[in-house]
Design a protein around this motif. Structure first.
Motif, PDB file in Angstrom:
ATOM      1  N   ALA A  75      42.185 -52.239  86.287  1.00 57.99           N
ATOM      2  CA  ALA A  75      42.090 -51.661  84.946  1.00 57.99           C
ATOM      3  C   ALA A  75      40.963 -52.296  84.153  1.00 57.99           C
ATOM      4  O   ALA A  75      40.248 -51.633  83.406  1.00 57.99           O
ATOM      5  N   LEU A  76      40.787 -53.615  84.324  1.00 54.80           N
ATOM      6  CA  LEU A  76      39.766 -54.342  83.574  1.00 54.80           C
ATOM      7  C   LEU A  76      38.372 -53.844  83.899  1.00 54.80           C
ATOM      8  O   LEU A  76      37.510 -53.744  83.025  1.00 54.80           O
ATOM      9  N   HIS A  77      38.136 -53.507  85.171  1.00 51.93           N
ATOM     10  CA  HIS A  77      36.794 -53.146  85.608  1.00 51.93           C
ATOM     11  C   HIS A  77      36.599 -51.646  85.778  1.00 51.93           C
ATOM     12  O   HIS A  77      35.493 -51.214  86.112  1.00 51.93           O
ATOM     13  N   ALA A  78      37.640 -50.866  85.575  1.00 58.54           N
ATOM     14  CA  ALA A  78      37.503 -49.416  85.702  1.00 58.54           C
ATOM     15  C   ALA A  78      36.634 -48.874  84.582  1.00 58.54           C
ATOM     16  O   ALA A  78      36.759 -49.271  83.422  1.00 58.54           O
ATOM     17  N   GLU A  79      35.752 -47.958  84.922  1.00 60.97           N
ATOM     18  CA  GLU A  79      34.865 -47.346  83.935  1.00 60.97           C
ATOM     19  C   GLU A  79      35.645 -46.499  82.938  1.00 60.97           C
ATOM     20  O   GLU A  79      35.308 -46.433  81.762  1.00 60.97           O
ATOM     21  N   SER A  80      36.700 -45.829  83.400  1.00 59.56           N
ATOM     22  CA  SER A  80      37.480 -44.915  82.571  1.00 59.56           C
ATOM     23  C   SER A  80      38.898 -44.853  83.110  1.00 59.56           C
ATOM     24  O   SER A  80      39.193 -45.368  84.203  1.00 59.56           O
ATOM     25  N   ILE A  81      39.780 -44.173  82.375  1.00 60.24           N
ATOM     26  CA  ILE A  81      41.143 -44.000  82.853  1.00 60.24           C
ATOM     27  C   ILE A  81      41.155 -43.138  84.115  1.00 60.24           C
ATOM     28  O   ILE A  81      41.995 -43.304  84.998  1.00 60.24           O
TER      29      ILE A  81
END
Length: 283
Positions: A75-81
């Motif tokens: 979640a921390l490194h995800a670009e978007s949901i």
């Protein structure tokens, strides 16, 4: 206030245009639904402030290898949901088979070849030619192309109603903000100079006319999309191949958005010199 912190508050929570929503902005919503649907397209635009820098300005932390912490790191490194949902196997994948917007197969052909593979138009319109190309050969300077802007305005004023006296909905897309502003300025000038032009533009606005730079058209659709490519040779006859945000790492997504907004026609107004792109591809 009574529901603050409550989970499963709704039977269904839907995130639309999920490629543009950061995880931190969606997190509380994720907790509120018994069922969560995340709808989006990884080949379209990421969160808007993603364009401001190529660096990741999020907090850096060291996490353990527990399941919870692995998910937190994703979640921390995800670009978007949407990016997070694709990474996280808890979410099932469902892909579209049909492209509802384009009424001619050729309008989705480029994106199929480059990104999607086999999207099918839902409604086939038997238009013989859904594309219009307008070679303007205008000069590019100060991030604008006045001849090209004038050609777009002239074309807008020439659009004719159908047999029911209805004008099509039209969207004008430009490759930068200054070209958009110039087209708006020239349209306002025409409105002041001519009552007929003022009436035509007013009717086009009622039908849904918009004029926007490329970052601001995702989620919109129109019968006709007119694209001002803006770039061309300068006063010295030189053609720069630096195409603004189309040249960034998200450029292909912007291009995909641009070419998938039209229902029936795309008109391209271009000042690119003959052979410029072919020469570039050969290098």
């Amino acid at each position: 206030i009574l529901f603050r912190g409550a989970r499963n508050l709704f039977d269904l929570v839907i995130f639309d245009e999920a490629s543009q929503i950061r995880v931190e902005d969606a997190f509380t919503g994720l907790l509120k639904g018994r069922t969560v649907v995340i709808a989006g397209d990884r080949h379209q635009m990421p969160p808007s402030n993603w364009f401001e820098a190529d660096t990741d300005d999020r907090l850096t932390t060291v996490l353990s290898e527990s399941v919870t912490d692995v998910l937190a790191e994703q979640a921390l490194h995800a670009e978007s949901i949407l990016d997070f949902a694709i990474q996280h196997r808890y979410f099932g994948d469902t892909y579209l088979t049909y492209h509802y917007r384009s009424e001619h197969a050729d309008l989705i052909a480029f994106s199929n070849a480059a990104f999607y593979g086999n999207l099918k138009p839902m409604a086939l319109n038997h238009i013989q030619q859904p594309f219009g190309f307008h070679a303007v050969n205008g000069l590019y300077g100060g991030q604008t192309n006045e001849q090209e802007a004038m050609a777009v305005v002239k074309w807008l004023l020439s659009v004719e109603p159908n047999e029911q006296d209805e004008l099509p909905s039209i969207g004008v897309a430009t490759l930068n903000l200054k070209q958009r502003d110039l087209i708006l300025k020239l349209l306002m000038r025409e409105r002041r100079l001519s009552d007929e032009a003022n009436t035509t533009i007013a009717r086009l606005e009622e039908a849904g006319l918009f004029i926007r730079n490329l970052e601001n058209i995702q989620g919109d659709e129109r019968d006709i999309i007119a694209l001002s490519t803006t770039f061309g040779v300068n006063e010295e006859g030189l053609f720069s191949r630096h195409f603004g945000k189309l040249g960034t790492r998200a450029g292909y997504r912007l291009l995909n958005v641009l070419v998938t907004r039209a229902r029936t026609h795309i008109h391209v107004f271009s000042s690119f010199p003959d052979g410029a792109l072919q020469e570039h591809a050969a290098l």
